[in-house]
Design an enzyme around this catalytic site. Sequence first.
Site, PDB file in Angstrom:
ATOM      1  N   HIS A   9      -2.046  -7.183  10.573  1.00  0.00           N
ATOM      2  CA  HIS A   9      -2.228  -5.853  11.796  1.00  0.00           C
ATOM      3  C   HIS A   9      -3.382  -6.679  12.587  1.00  0.00           C
ATOM      4  O   HIS A   9      -4.716  -7.639  12.045  1.00  0.00           O
ATOM      5  CB  HIS A   9      -3.263  -4.663  10.635  1.00  0.00           C
ATOM      6  CG  HIS A   9      -4.423  -5.465  10.190  1.00  0.00           C
ATOM      7  ND1 HIS A   9      -5.548  -5.492  10.380  1.00  0.00           N
ATOM      8  CD2 HIS A   9      -4.787  -5.953   8.619  1.00  0.00           C
ATOM      9  CE1 HIS A   9      -7.006  -6.046   9.541  1.00  0.00           C
ATOM     10  NE2 HIS A   9      -5.693  -5.890   8.562  1.00  0.00           N
ATOM     11  N   ARG A  60      -5.041   0.643   9.622  1.00  0.00           N
ATOM     12  CA  ARG A  60      -4.183  -0.317  10.290  1.00  0.00           C
ATOM     13  C   ARG A  60      -2.939  -0.931  10.839  1.00  0.00           C
ATOM     14  O   ARG A  60      -2.923  -1.366  11.526  1.00  0.00           O
ATOM     15  CB  ARG A  60      -5.553  -1.298  10.290  1.00  0.00           C
ATOM     16  CG  ARG A  60      -5.509  -2.104   8.883  1.00  0.00           C
ATOM     17  CD  ARG A  60      -6.543  -2.625   8.416  1.00  0.00           C
ATOM     18  NE  ARG A  60      -7.078  -3.106   6.630  1.00  0.00           N
ATOM     19  CZ  ARG A  60      -7.648  -3.178   5.447  1.00  0.00           C
ATOM     20  NH1 ARG A  60      -7.521  -1.420   5.292  1.00  0.00           N
ATOM     21  NH2 ARG A  60      -6.674  -3.396   4.729  1.00  0.00           N
ATOM     22  N   GLU A  87      -3.068  -4.585   1.637  1.00  0.00           N
ATOM     23  CA  GLU A  87      -3.985  -5.773   1.001  1.00  0.00           C
ATOM     24  C   GLU A  87      -4.879  -5.538   0.126  1.00  0.00           C
ATOM     25  O   GLU A  87      -4.509  -5.009  -0.503  1.00  0.00           O
ATOM     26  CB  GLU A  87      -5.246  -5.349   2.221  1.00  0.00           C
ATOM     27  CG  GLU A  87      -6.221  -6.570   1.890  1.00  0.00           C
ATOM     28  CD  GLU A  87      -6.543  -7.731   2.524  1.00  0.00           C
ATOM     29  OE1 GLU A  87      -4.963  -8.240   1.811  1.00  0.00           O
ATOM     30  OE2 GLU A  87      -6.729  -8.563   3.640  1.00  0.00           O
ATOM     31  N   HIS A 182      -1.206  -7.321   6.179  1.00  0.00           N
ATOM     32  CA  HIS A 182      -2.186  -7.564   5.360  1.00  0.00           C
ATOM     33  C   HIS A 182      -2.847  -9.142   5.265  1.00  0.00           C
ATOM     34  O   HIS A 182      -1.324  -9.691   5.400  1.00  0.00           O
ATOM     35  CB  HIS A 182      -2.820  -6.595   4.850  1.00  0.00           C
ATOM     36  CG  HIS A 182      -2.969  -5.467   4.737  1.00  0.00           C
ATOM     37  ND1 HIS A 182      -3.991  -4.780   5.767  1.00  0.00           N
ATOM     38  CD2 HIS A 182      -2.096  -4.594   4.992  1.00  0.00           C
ATOM     39  CE1 HIS A 182      -3.463  -3.246   6.109  1.00  0.00           C
ATOM     40  NE2 HIS A 182      -2.738  -2.987   4.873  1.00  0.00           N
ATOM     41  N   GLY A 183      -3.708  -9.640   5.739  1.00  0.00           N
ATOM     42  CA  GLY A 183      -3.977 -11.156   5.218  1.00  0.00           C
ATOM     43  C   GLY A 183      -3.504 -11.505   4.417  1.00  0.00           C
ATOM     44  O   GLY A 183      -2.568 -12.560   3.824  1.00  0.00           O
TER      45      GLY A 183
END
Length: 248
Positions: A9, A60, A87, A182-183
């Site tokens: 995101h 997000r 996440e 997400h990361g």
Amino acid sequence: MKRLVLVRHGQSTWNKENRFTGWKDVSLSEQGISEAIKAGKVLKDEGYKFKLAYTSYLTRAIKTLWLILEEMDSMWIDVEKSWRLNEKHYGTLQGLNKIETAEKYGADQVQLWRRSFDTPPEPIPADDERNPRFEVRYADLTPAELPMTESLKEVIERLMPYWETEIKPALHENDDLLVTAHGNSLRALVMHLKNMSREEILGFNIPTGVPYVFEFDDDLNFVKDYFIGDPEEIKALMEKVANQAKGK
């Protein structure tokens, strides 16, 4: 050839403030909106044609997907959402500033919480307002499915069933597939797809809003992976992610 496009995101408001976000639902910053729009333009210019996309339950990631699809004139396509793409849950760290946390606990300890394979942060208490059991979007999940904290190992454990039963079969049926997440959920997937070691994934960082492409043959054997964009710019962005918890 099959192509799986992963997009972390765009920058969120808490990314901007350098805070641990996890399952906390925050929106995109102005920069994050611009990043998502840029990703959509790049993917359109590169000729990607999506008929199906996946995202998490968090705003997000969802908004990043909307902005990408809007730029691609593809807001009509099917979208599947799953909490399994959320996440990593950062436990009691959620909401804390990363640099201030590093000053309190030490940079090595914070790096361990952020990037280690199997060391989670301290879990939130059951009555903490950050507990996902208080949110209607997670009402159908069992207590065992709702994390109070997570390591990357636990993110992998909840993500892999979704990859095997949903995303991977869809990739067999589609030439191009898009995932905005997400990361850490994307790092979990990348670790699996590239068969990375724990040491390799520890130092791997994904910048916000940059399309990351995996190419497979028709039998879904991995061929190659690459970010779309200027290599030096992407390298600098990855280093910026890596340095988020370091002192000023």
